[in-house]
Design an enzyme around this catalytic site. Structure first.
Site, mmCIF file in Angstrom:
data_model
loop_
_atom_site.group_PDB
_atom_site.id
_atom_site.type_symbol
_atom_site.label_atom_id
_atom_site.label_comp_id
_atom_site.label_asym_id
_atom_site.label_seq_id
_atom_site.Cartn_x
_atom_site.Cartn_y
_atom_site.Cartn_z
ATOM 1 N N TYR A 199 0.786 -1.235 0.000
ATOM 2 C CA TYR A 199 0.000 0.000 0.000
ATOM 3 C C TYR A 199 0.820 1.287 0.000
ATOM 4 O O TYR A 199 1.749 1.448 0.796
ATOM 5 C CB TYR A 199 -0.912 0.025 1.230
ATOM 6 C CG TYR A 199 -1.889 1.159 1.165
ATOM 7 C CD1 TYR A 199 -3.020 1.064 0.355
ATOM 8 C CD2 TYR A 199 -1.671 2.346 1.844
ATOM 9 C CE1 TYR A 199 -3.908 2.118 0.248
ATOM 10 C CE2 TYR A 199 -2.553 3.411 1.749
ATOM 11 C CZ TYR A 199 -3.668 3.285 0.944
ATOM 12 O OH TYR A 199 -4.544 4.321 0.840
ATOM 13 N N SER A 250 -0.235 14.447 6.777
ATOM 14 C CA SER A 250 -1.028 13.589 5.900
ATOM 15 C C SER A 250 -2.520 13.806 6.130
ATOM 16 O O SER A 250 -2.976 13.903 7.269
ATOM 17 C CB SER A 250 -0.680 12.133 6.160
ATOM 18 O OG SER A 250 0.710 11.948 5.973
ATOM 19 N N CYS A 252 -4.339 16.411 5.576
ATOM 20 C CA CYS A 252 -4.695 17.712 6.148
ATOM 21 C C CYS A 252 -4.841 18.787 5.084
ATOM 22 O O CYS A 252 -4.774 19.977 5.374
ATOM 23 C CB CYS A 252 -3.674 18.130 7.197
ATOM 24 S SG CYS A 252 -3.762 17.111 8.676
HETATM 25 P P1 GTP Z 1 -1.830 13.231 2.007
HETATM 26 O O1 GTP Z 1 -2.030 12.788 0.601
HETATM 27 O O2 GTP Z 1 -2.145 12.169 2.998
HETATM 28 O O3 GTP Z 1 -0.465 13.812 2.255
HETATM 29 O O4 GTP Z 1 -2.990 14.320 2.319
HETATM 30 P P2 GTP Z 1 -3.235 15.839 1.883
HETATM 31 O O5 GTP Z 1 -2.528 16.752 2.825
HETATM 32 O O6 GTP Z 1 -2.974 16.016 0.441
HETATM 33 O O7 GTP Z 1 -4.814 16.029 2.186
HETATM 34 P P3 GTP Z 1 -6.065 16.214 1.202
HETATM 35 O O8 GTP Z 1 -5.996 17.478 0.418
HETATM 36 O O9 GTP Z 1 -6.239 14.960 0.435
HETATM 37 O O10 GTP Z 1 -7.256 16.370 2.251
HETATM 38 C C1 GTP Z 1 -7.558 15.378 3.204
HETATM 39 C C2 GTP Z 1 -8.960 15.548 3.721
HETATM 40 O O11 GTP Z 1 -9.145 16.845 4.269
HETATM 41 C C3 GTP Z 1 -10.027 15.371 2.642
HETATM 42 O O12 GTP Z 1 -11.090 14.631 3.172
HETATM 43 C C4 GTP Z 1 -10.436 16.775 2.336
HETATM 44 O O13 GTP Z 1 -11.765 16.834 1.869
HETATM 45 C C5 GTP Z 1 -10.267 17.501 3.675
HETATM 46 N N1 GTP Z 1 -9.925 18.930 3.503
HETATM 47 C C6 GTP Z 1 -9.006 19.445 2.642
HETATM 48 N N2 GTP Z 1 -8.974 20.803 2.704
HETATM 49 C C7 GTP Z 1 -9.881 21.152 3.633
HETATM 50 C C8 GTP Z 1 -10.319 22.423 4.166
HETATM 51 O O14 GTP Z 1 -9.845 23.519 3.784
HETATM 52 N N3 GTP Z 1 -11.291 22.402 5.117
HETATM 53 C C9 GTP Z 1 -11.831 21.214 5.559
HETATM 54 N N4 GTP Z 1 -12.768 21.270 6.505
HETATM 55 N N5 GTP Z 1 -11.448 20.007 5.092
HETATM 56 C C10 GTP Z 1 -10.498 19.974 4.144
HETATM 57 C C1 SPV Z 2 0.675 10.526 3.227
HETATM 58 O O1 SPV Z 2 0.303 9.691 4.066
HETATM 59 O O2 SPV Z 2 1.219 11.603 3.549
HETATM 60 C C2 SPV Z 2 0.452 10.267 1.791
HETATM 61 C C3 SPV Z 2 -0.022 8.944 1.397
HETATM 62 O O3 SPV Z 2 0.706 11.129 0.973
HETATM 63 S S1 SPV Z 2 1.245 7.767 1.385
HETATM 64 O O4 SPV Z 2 1.716 7.635 -0.006
HETATM 65 O O5 SPV Z 2 0.667 6.492 1.824
HETATM 66 O O6 SPV Z 2 2.330 8.181 2.210
HETATM 67 MN MN MN Z 3 1.523 13.000 2.012
#
Ligand code: GTP
Ligand code: SPV
Ligand code: MN
Length: 593
Positions: A199, A250, A252
């Site tokens: 994964y 992650s 966020c």
């Molecule tokens: P990784 O890929 O794990 O590193 O995550 P990421 O930081 O790219 O997070 P991503 O943008 O995928 O958002 C993760 C979750 O947070 C999703 O369910 C989004 O819908 C939610 N989210 C993103 N931006 C916001 C925001 O500004 N406000 C709220 N309330 N939720 C948000």
């Molecule tokens: C994270 O967890 O910050 C991700 C997904 O971007 S993973 O590739 O599983 O690390």
């Molecule tokens: Mn990430």
């Protein structure tokens, strides 16, 4: 196919002798190869073909039930001296690490194909790119690496032509047993061994393992930064593009921010957003004294739940073709859905565990049964994103005007504040904390310290990492300004106070104005915050009182925070730079003044 690169040939032979695959296949990255791999996986049931009219080029995958997120407790940095891994990493000696993992790898590819994937993080041939070769027994991993990296013949040709070095990335599923799973990094050998998981960050070794853990280790030695950051450009009505890099832990909000759609109120002003990257930034100081960032990846591995046409229309457009869906709900019509996805909620389907699912189903504790796993994801080529920058292949990347830190804090952190200077900014990054999400195994919601969103990804002692950040600041004549944001503050009823998503541009607008010295700020004990009317709220109906809640600084909460910071900093002993303790004491003074 084989290789003229002697070391590579030797290493592949060694790995084959250990894992004993039925067959060794060199991946060339061709479409023919993709079709063949997909066909094989459809036949074995490893992947499912989705409706090719509605979702052309898209496939579906379900992982093992115990293999749905990164497993940080099984992730190690194996250096000869334990201190070099630091208190932020699990540690094994290289000897023990190789031995333990070899015991799991041994004969594990019996009946399987061993794929060899030459890949480049960053444009092929760029002086700032890094080449790796991943060995894997998972066709799903090969198909993901095709999207997430530049891979195949061009990379192998380059490696052979230059007789260059490469990161040795050995990956195997073994029996996908958590008790026989290890993700090991050997920075001193430029080697990664991952066994027992198929994964995401555990298995796509170019991502967190190479680009961040080995990358950060190299960055410290060579004078650059490898960070868990999105990169985006904000083009203002005059055509000036301000680029920012933002580190959020992650799940966020990095993917979402990197491609936000300007809200109605601001669209009239004429803003455009350019997506450069959504997860990883490699940043160097250029001859102009500024910090320049490249995204070493070629695709996005994004969180599905919560993603819909309202919150992120750009990604919804992107994932309509050539996308791999993992652990989402499979609908009867061979399309997909997830919680927080576009309506309507399907009446039924097959859930991420492969069970029949009907909407509204609850489990024995009265909790809804989820169709998609909270960490279910899509893998999509970055070129699919409508807001993609035209500078992706440029080896210099983009100049960074602002660095933004942030996390999920239901309390404490205001919507936005600015650090007083670089050193204070490093302190702001070093003291980040966030509520745990589903992206890693563990208790969700618990606040944990996650400096620079790098706690799980820094490949060496974080005390030294903070020192490296301080040194980088001193080397720049035009260092980016540093900010902290919190989109996730909640009211007494547990509702988010800030609308988030596209509306986050309102905060970025202020940040860019600060960088251009166009607007003053209000000095507080924790940093500079916007004056009351300096965040454009056109089109939003937020009362003054509401905004006060978003910006409130409760001294008692901050005093408590200081205790958490103190305990955290102490774990680094004397590797923690004295400048960080200085910032700690001055914050303490300002809070008690
Ligand atoms: P990784 O890929 O794990 O590193 O995550 P990421 O930081 O790219 O997070 P991503 O943008 O995928 O958002 C993760 C979750 O947070 C999703 O369910 C989004 O819908 C939610 N989210 C993103 N931006 C916001 C925001 O500004 N406000 C709220 N309330 N939720 C948000
Ligand atoms: C994270 O967890 O910050 C991700 C997904 O971007 S993973 O590739 O599983 O690390
Ligand atoms: Mn990430």
């Amino acid at each position: 196919m084989s290789t003229k690169h002697k070391e590579l040939a030797h290493w592949v032979k060694e790995c084959a002798e250990l894992c004993k695959p039925d067959k060794v296949v060199w991946c060339d990255g061709s479409d023919e190869e993709k079709n063949r791999l997909e066909k094989d996986t459809f036949r074995t049931g490893e992947l499912i073909k989705l409706d090719q009219k509605k979702l052309p080029g898209c496939v579906y995958n379900r992982t093992a039930i115990n293999d749905v997120a990164r497993t940080e407790h099984l992730t190690y940095v194996c250096t000869r001296d334990k201190n070099n891994a630091g208190p932020n990493n699990n540690w094994l000696s290289p000897k023990d690490g190789y031995q333990k993992a070899a015991d799991i790898f041994r004969n594990s590819m019996h009946d399987r194909i061993m794929y060899i994937i030459p890949f480049s993080m960053g444009p092929v041939g760029s002086p700032f790119s890094k080449i790796g070769v991943q060995i894997t027994d998972s066709a799903y991993v090969v198909l993901n690496m095709r999207i997430m990296t530049r891979m195949g013949k061009a990379v192998l040709d380059l490696l052979e032509k230059t007789n260059g070095d490469f990161t040795r990335c050995l990956h195997g599923k073994a029996d996908l047993d958590v008790n026989r799973r290890l993700i090991l990094h050997f920075p001193e050998d430029n080697t990664i061994w991952s066994v027992g998981s198929g994964y995401g960050g555990n298995a796509l070794l170019g991502k967190k393992c190479l680009s961040l853990r080995l990358g950060s280790y190299l960055g410290q030695r060579e004078g650059w930064l490898a960070e868990h950051m999105l990169i985006m450009g904000i083009e203002d009505p005059q055509g000036y593009i301000g680029y920012i890099a933002a580190a959020f832990p992650s799940a966020c909000g990095k993917t979402n921010l990197a491609m936000l759609l300007p809200p109605e109120g601001l669209k009239r002003k004429g803003y455009r957003i350019w997506t450069v990257g959504d997860d990883i930034a490699w940043m160097r100081i250029d001859t102009d004294g500024r910090l320049w960032a490249v995204n070493p990846e070629n695709g996005l591995f994004g969180v599905a739940p919560g993603t819909n046409s309202r919150t992120n229309p750009n990604i919804m457009a992107a994932i309509k073709k050539n996308t791999i869906y993992t652990n989402v709900l499979l609908k009867k019509d061979k399309t997909v859905w997830w919680e927080g996805g576009d309506p309507p909620v399907p009446a039924n389907g097959i859930d991420w565990q492969g069970r029949a699912w009907t909407s509204g189903q609850i489990d024995e504790n009265g909790e809804p049964i989820l169709g998609a796993h909270p960490n279910s994801r899509f893998t999509v080529p970055i070129q699919n994103v409508p807001s993609i920058t035209n500078r992706l292949e440029h080896h210099h990347g983009v100049p960074i005007a602002a660095i933004i830190f942030g996390g999920r804090r239901a309390r404490l952190a205001p919507l936005v504040y600015e650090a007083f200077n670089w050193q204070h900014g490093v302190f702001v990054g070093a003291t980040m904390a966030s509520e745990r999400t589903a992206a890693q195994v563990g208790k969700i919601g618990e606040v944990r310290r996650d400096p620079m969103a790098m706690l799980p990804f820094c490949g060496y002692n974080m005390g030294k990492y903070f020192a490296h950040w301080l040194v980088m600041g001193k080397k720049m004549s035009a260092a980016p300004r540093i900010f902290n944001v919190n989109w996730f503050r909640k009211d007494e009823k547990g509702q988010f106070l800030w609308p988030g998503f596209g509306d986050n541009l309102r905060v970025l607008e202020w940040i860019i104005s600060r960088c251009k010295n166009e607007v003053d700020a209000l000095k507080t004990s924790i940093g500079n915050v916007p004056h009351e009317n300096d965040i454009d709220l056109t089109g939003l109906r937020l009362t003054r009182e509401h905004m006060h809640k978003l910006f409130a600084i409760h001294k008692k909460d901050w005093q408590q925070e200081l205790e958490g910071i103190d305990a955290f900093f102490k774990t680094f002993g004397n590797t923690m730079p004295k400048e960080m303790w200085h910032e700690y004491r001055t914050l303490q003074k300002r809070l008690t003044a």
